[in-house]
Design a protein around this motif. Structure first.
Motif, PDB file in Angstrom:
ATOM      1  N   TRP A 133      31.751  49.037 -29.113  1.00  9.64           N
ATOM      2  CA  TRP A 133      31.712  49.652 -30.428  1.00  9.64           C
ATOM      3  C   TRP A 133      31.444  51.150 -30.356  1.00  9.64           C
ATOM      4  CZ3 TRP A 133      33.563  46.674 -34.102  1.00  9.64           C
ATOM      5  CH2 TRP A 133      33.453  45.284 -33.968  1.00  9.64           C
ATOM      6  N   PHE A 134      30.469  51.548 -29.553  1.00 11.77           N
ATOM      7  CA  PHE A 134      30.089  52.947 -29.453  1.00 11.77           C
ATOM      8  C   PHE A 134      30.219  53.401 -28.005  1.00 11.77           C
ATOM      9  CE2 PHE A 134      27.838  51.302 -33.147  1.00 11.77           C
ATOM     10  CZ  PHE A 134      28.208  52.213 -34.110  1.00 11.77           C
ATOM     11  N   PRO A 135      30.630  54.635 -27.763  1.00  8.35           N
ATOM     12  CA  PRO A 135      30.790  55.126 -26.388  1.00  8.35           C
ATOM     13  C   PRO A 135      29.457  55.160 -25.649  1.00  8.35           C
ATOM     14  CG  PRO A 135      31.011  56.926 -27.960  1.00  8.35           C
ATOM     15  CD  PRO A 135      30.960  55.672 -28.768  1.00  8.35           C
ATOM     16  N   LEU A 136      29.412  54.477 -24.515  1.00 12.24           N
ATOM     17  CA  LEU A 136      28.213  54.434 -23.687  1.00 12.24           C
ATOM     18  C   LEU A 136      28.410  55.174 -22.371  1.00 12.24           C
ATOM     19  CD1 LEU A 136      27.350  50.648 -24.204  1.00 12.24           C
ATOM     20  CD2 LEU A 136      26.445  52.620 -25.454  1.00 12.24           C
ATOM     21  N   GLY A 137      29.469  55.916 -22.278  1.00  7.78           N
ATOM     22  CA  GLY A 137      29.792  56.647 -21.067  1.00  7.78           C
ATOM     23  C   GLY A 137      31.292  56.657 -20.871  1.00  7.78           C
ATOM     24  N   LEU A 138      31.725  57.140 -19.719  1.00  4.34           N
ATOM     25  CA  LEU A 138      33.144  57.202 -19.403  1.00  4.34           C
ATOM     26  C   LEU A 138      33.447  56.288 -18.220  1.00  4.34           C
ATOM     27  CD1 LEU A 138      33.783  61.046 -19.719  1.00  4.34           C
ATOM     28  CD2 LEU A 138      34.349  59.267 -21.375  1.00  4.34           C
ATOM     29  N   GLU A 139      34.556  55.599 -18.304  1.00  5.01           N
ATOM     30  CA  GLU A 139      34.948  54.702 -17.231  1.00  5.01           C
ATOM     31  C   GLU A 139      35.351  55.494 -15.991  1.00  5.01           C
ATOM     32  OE1 GLU A 139      38.091  52.297 -18.678  1.00  5.01           O
ATOM     33  OE2 GLU A 139      36.771  50.996 -19.874  1.00  5.01           O
ATOM     34  N   GLU A 140      35.201  54.875 -14.848  1.00  2.00           N
ATOM     35  CA  GLU A 140      35.605  55.512 -13.596  1.00  2.00           C
ATOM     36  C   GLU A 140      37.121  55.441 -13.460  1.00  2.00           C
ATOM     37  OE1 GLU A 140      34.919  55.063  -8.756  1.00  2.00           O
ATOM     38  OE2 GLU A 140      33.805  53.801 -10.183  1.00  2.00           O
ATOM     39  N   MET A 141      37.715  56.593 -13.214  1.00  2.00           N
ATOM     40  CA  MET A 141      39.170  56.662 -13.116  1.00  2.00           C
ATOM     41  C   MET A 141      39.634  56.331 -11.704  1.00  2.00           C
ATOM     42  SD  MET A 141      40.728  57.498 -15.982  1.00  2.00           S
ATOM     43  CE  MET A 141      42.268  58.223 -15.414  1.00  2.00           C
ATOM     44  N   LYS A 142      40.747  55.600 -11.626  1.00  2.00           N
ATOM     45  CA  LYS A 142      41.401  55.312 -10.361  1.00  2.00           C
ATOM     46  C   LYS A 142      42.826  55.843 -10.405  1.00  2.00           C
ATOM     47  CE  LYS A 142      38.735  51.070  -9.596  1.00  2.00           C
ATOM     48  NZ  LYS A 142      38.807  49.612  -9.362  1.00  2.00           N
ATOM     49  N   ARG A 143      43.379  56.059  -9.253  1.00  2.93           N
ATOM     50  CA  ARG A 143      44.734  56.616  -9.202  1.00  2.93           C
ATOM     51  C   ARG A 143      45.721  55.730  -9.937  1.00  2.93           C
ATOM     52  NH1 ARG A 143      45.520  61.876  -8.293  1.00  2.93           N
ATOM     53  NH2 ARG A 143      47.599  62.295  -7.496  1.00  2.93           N
TER      54      ARG A 143
END
Length: 229
Positions: free
Chosen positions: A130-140
């Motif tokens: 529902w609410f942003p709790l951080g940013l996901e880890e990006m992969k190639r």
């Protein structure tokens, strides 16, 4: 009666002019592209292949721009027949409740629009349902900037983004993250305008979020016309 928006300060007037200019340009471009396509189709049996898609994107931009602009200039319609049955303190409390609901809605819309756009812009989506709790880890393998629109060709003056977003590979059509960028921008602007509206309630500049009564305005216009006659 509707309230006319008066921008305050140099920055306020500048932003106001930019928004109105952008909306006018979008309307002008939509009209121009559609007119050219009609002339080409019925006069020369041809047309702009990308015209329909470009007009659809411009219309979407207009809607996203317009929803926050209407909050700013207090042009949204509302029904307050039941609210007016209560005393002024209750009406004020209901107005704050409505503002809080609108702010939460705009915040959720911003999160969803960012997560959708980030998928096409090589940017991380937010964590949390529902609410942003951080940013996901990006992969190639998560990079999706190579997605293109269906018809609008890639202009040469935008080729500089290819090394940044597409590993140097050439785009045939413009990448989707360009027209889709209006999604988070429009949602962020809407959230900003609802916060501004809540602040107007807190300072007493406004009594509710309902500020446009189309039927009452029409009746008043007719009354003034009769008086003038």
């Amino acid at each position: 009666m509707s309230t006319h928006y008066e921008p305050r300060g140099v920055l306020g007037r500048l932003v106001h002019e930019i928004e109105e200019t952008a909306i006018a340009l979008i309307l002008g471009l939509m009209t121009l592209i559609t007119f050219i396509n009609v002339v080409l189709r019925y006069g020369f049996n041809t047309g702009l292949i990308w015209g329909l898609e470009a007009t659809a994107f411009l219309f979407a931009w207009l809607v996203l721009f317009g929803m926050s602009y209407a909050v700013k200039v207090t042009a949204h319609l509302g029904v307050d027949a039941i609210i007016n049955l209560f005393d002024k303190p209750v009406r004020r409390a209901l107005a704050f409740l409505a503002a809080a609901v609108c702010i939460v809605y705009a915040a959720l819309l911003l999160k969803g629009s960012w997560d959708y756009w980030a998928n096409f812009a090589n940017l991380p989506q937010t964590e949390g349902r529902w609410f942003p709790l951080g940013l996901e880890e990006m992969k190639r393998s998560s990079y999706r900037a190579w997605y293109e629109v269906n018809d609008i060709p890639m202009p040469d003056w935008l080729r500089w983004i290819e090394p940044l977003m597409n590993e140097g590979e050439a785009y045939e059509k413009i990448p989707r993250f360009i027209p889709y960028a209006m999604l988070p921008f429009g949602a962020a602007l809407l959230l900003f305008r609802f916060i501004q509206a809540a602040m107007r309630l807190a300072t007493g500049e406004a009594q509710s979020l309902i500020v446009s009564h189309e039927a009452e305005d029409a009746v008043d216009d007719v009354r003034h016309m009769n008086y003038e006659e």
